[in-house]
Write an enzyme that holds these catalytic residues in place. Structure first.
Site, PDB file in Angstrom:
ATOM      1  N   GLU A 266      -1.920   4.540   5.795  1.00 56.67           N
ATOM      2  CA  GLU A 266      -1.766   5.091   4.449  1.00 56.67           C
ATOM      3  C   GLU A 266      -2.898   4.495   3.635  1.00 56.67           C
ATOM      4  O   GLU A 266      -2.804   3.365   3.179  1.00 56.67           O
ATOM      5  CB  GLU A 266      -0.387   4.733   3.885  1.00 56.67           C
ATOM      6  N   CYS A 300      -1.499   4.707  -4.848  1.00 55.52           N
ATOM      7  CA  CYS A 300      -2.305   5.595  -3.996  1.00 55.52           C
ATOM      8  C   CYS A 300      -2.094   7.043  -4.394  1.00 55.52           C
ATOM      9  O   CYS A 300      -2.932   7.904  -4.103  1.00 55.52           O
ATOM     10  CB  CYS A 300      -1.965   5.374  -2.529  1.00 55.52           C
TER      11      CYS A 300
END
EC number: 1.2.1.3
Length: 508
Positions: A266, A300
């Protein structure tokens, strides 16, 4: 703790002192690595000291973890689910303290800190239900008196390397699922958030001890690149989940691939919100504020690019500029604060450097654009008008910086959305069903998260979380992400006395 500040007194309620051992291996706390101080990003003053793990601690922990895995994988899945349920209950009992610690050490506002811990609790609840649904398929066989089925078995050990911006939520996405799937967990928390690593681990360790289970089922270490590199290289760890920068993630992927291991990555995001000409302007503006300013732009899934249809450009921008000027910057623990500090002084410097690069590429600052003077890592929430072709727009600046871009058509907006290397999250604001279904279809957004009329951030745990392209391609949390934490075997069973071969082959 670090000072006589009453702000830190609550830490004793979650087992923390002024001096903490940062390694839980083989069911006990020990640490033989360097001594570090963890800092409060609101003032850069020490909160407490932590002794990090050494490679010797790591090796001792992995040996114990290997042995514990043989025990844990034989515990029934529903019983493993019950252990995870107890972990969730333990977290619930300390929710406010843990949320406060997260806010103090990471810098996100208190509501977000508590919300992050709640996310781990939610993952525990999800995993409990999953523990009775780790189902394999039963497949009809073409051969008489044969049965085909799938068996799902644990991998053994799962390595989890988490980042500073979500120091416990990402652990929850991975560890809760890995544990119910029968795996032991080796966790390396971010080096700048060691206290949350220790506090979370203490609660998990208490649950394991209460149930007479090996503490090595959950092994945790505070440390830097040395420990992370050891996890990536270790052939005893079949799966490594890594959250962090694209640069480091690429190195982790190459290292794990070289030993034929598996990764869940990720990495960075460069997320866009599209506002169409038929959008609910108020809803869009409120969503953009949270998506761009929440967690000081350090998610993110933070909205980095705002794509406005030319017919609503001025109206949306006017609302946003008004909202931005009302954002309270300050201590993340204080009521009413919406924008806490960036996590480190280096992050603040990167913001200032980034603004200069943006200006050099034709960016026009509409609001913000400056670091706040003082001892903390505070910066102003920033909106910048810029061309979609500017090179800087393709990069991720981990700060509350929002690029505003103008478009004329749906097709142009989708092309801009998909024009960056990253592919994590995206959202469109529209009432038009045609726009909605084109957006979520094969020629729409190329991201792993494709939203409609909500922000790019704030994902629920029930869906799989992850992105495409340079974001990494892994999926964590809900849906069928659990399959990545298990080994699938296709089994064909002959319960008859003959040996018919597949495809009708006659052999001798």
């Amino acid at each position: 703790m670090g000072s006589a500040n009453n702000e830190y007194e609550f830490l004793s309620e979650i087992g923390l002192t002024s001096h903490n051992l940062g390694s839980y291996v083989a069911g006990k706390w020990q640490a033989n690595g360097p001594l570090v101080s963890t800092l409060n990003p609101a003032n850069n003053q020490p909160i407490a000291q932590v002794v990090e793990a050494s490679l010797e601690d790591y090796e001792q922990g992995l040996k114990a973890c290997e042995e514990a895995a043989k025990i844990w994988m034989q515990v029934t899945a529903p019983k493993r689910g019950d252990i995870v349920r107890q972990i969730g209950d333990a977290l619930r009992s300390k929710l406010d303290y843990l949320g406060r610690l997260l806010s103090l050490e990471m810098g996100k506002i208190l509501a977000e800190g508590i919300g992050e811990v709640q996310e781990v609790i939610d993952m525990c609840d999800f995993a409990v239900g999953l523990s009775r649904q780790l189902n394999g398929s039963v497949i009809p066989s073409e051969r008489p008196n044969h049965m085909m089925l799938e068996m799902w078995n644990p991998l053994g050990i799962v390595g989890v390397i988490t980042a500073f911006n979500f120091p416990c939520a990402v652990l929850g996405w991975n560890a809760c699922i890995a544990l119910v799937c029968g795996n032991c967990v080796v966790w390396k928390g971010a080096p700048t958030t060691p206290l949350i690593t220790i506090a979370m681990t203490k609660l998990v360790a208490e649950v394991l001890e209460k149930n007479n289970l090996p503490g090595a089922i959950f092994t945790a270490m505070c440390g830097g690149a040395e420990i992370g590199e050891a996890i990536a290289k270790d052939t005893r760890i079949p799966l490594v989940s890594f959250t962090g920068s694209s640069r480091v993630g690429s190195m982790v992927q190459q290292t794990v691939n070289a030993r034929s291991g598996k990764t869940l990555l990720e990495l960075s995001g460069n997320n866009a919100i599209i506002v169409m000409d038929d959008a609910d302007i108020q809803l869009a503006a409120r969503s953009v504020l949270f998506a761009a300013v929440g967690t000081a732009g350090q998610r993110c899934t933070t909205c980095r690019r705002l794509l406005l249809h030319e017919s609503v450009y001025d109206k949306v921008l006017e609302q946003l500029l008004t909202s931005y000027k009302q954002v309270k910057i300050g201590n993340p623990l204080e009521k009413g604060t919406l924008l806490g500090p960036l996590h480190t002084p280096e992050s603040k410097k990167n913001f200032e450097k980034g603004i200069e690069v943006i200006k050099s590429q034709g960016g026009k600052i509409l609001t913000g654009g400056k670091a706040v003077e003082g001892e903390g890592n505070f910066v102003e929430p920033t909106i910048i008008e810029i061309s979609a072709d500017a090179a800087v727009v393709k990069e991720e600046l981990f700060a509350p910086v929002l690029y505003v871009l103008k478009f004329k058509s749906f097709g142009e907006a989708v092309a801009i959305n998909n024009s960056v290397p990253q592919g994590l999250s995206s959202s469109i604001f529209t009432r038009n069903p045609e726009n909605i279904f084109r957006w979520i279809g094969p020629l729409g957004s190329d991201c792993g998260i494709v939203n409609v009329n909500i922000p790019t951030n704030g994902a629920e745990i029930g869906g799989a979380f992850g992105g495409e392209k340079a974001t990494g391609g892994g999926r964590e949390a809900g849906s069928d992400s659990w399959k990545q934490y298990m080994r699938r075997s296709t089994c064909t069973i002959n319960y008859g006395n003959e040996l018919p071969l597949a495809q009708g082959i006659n052999f001798g």
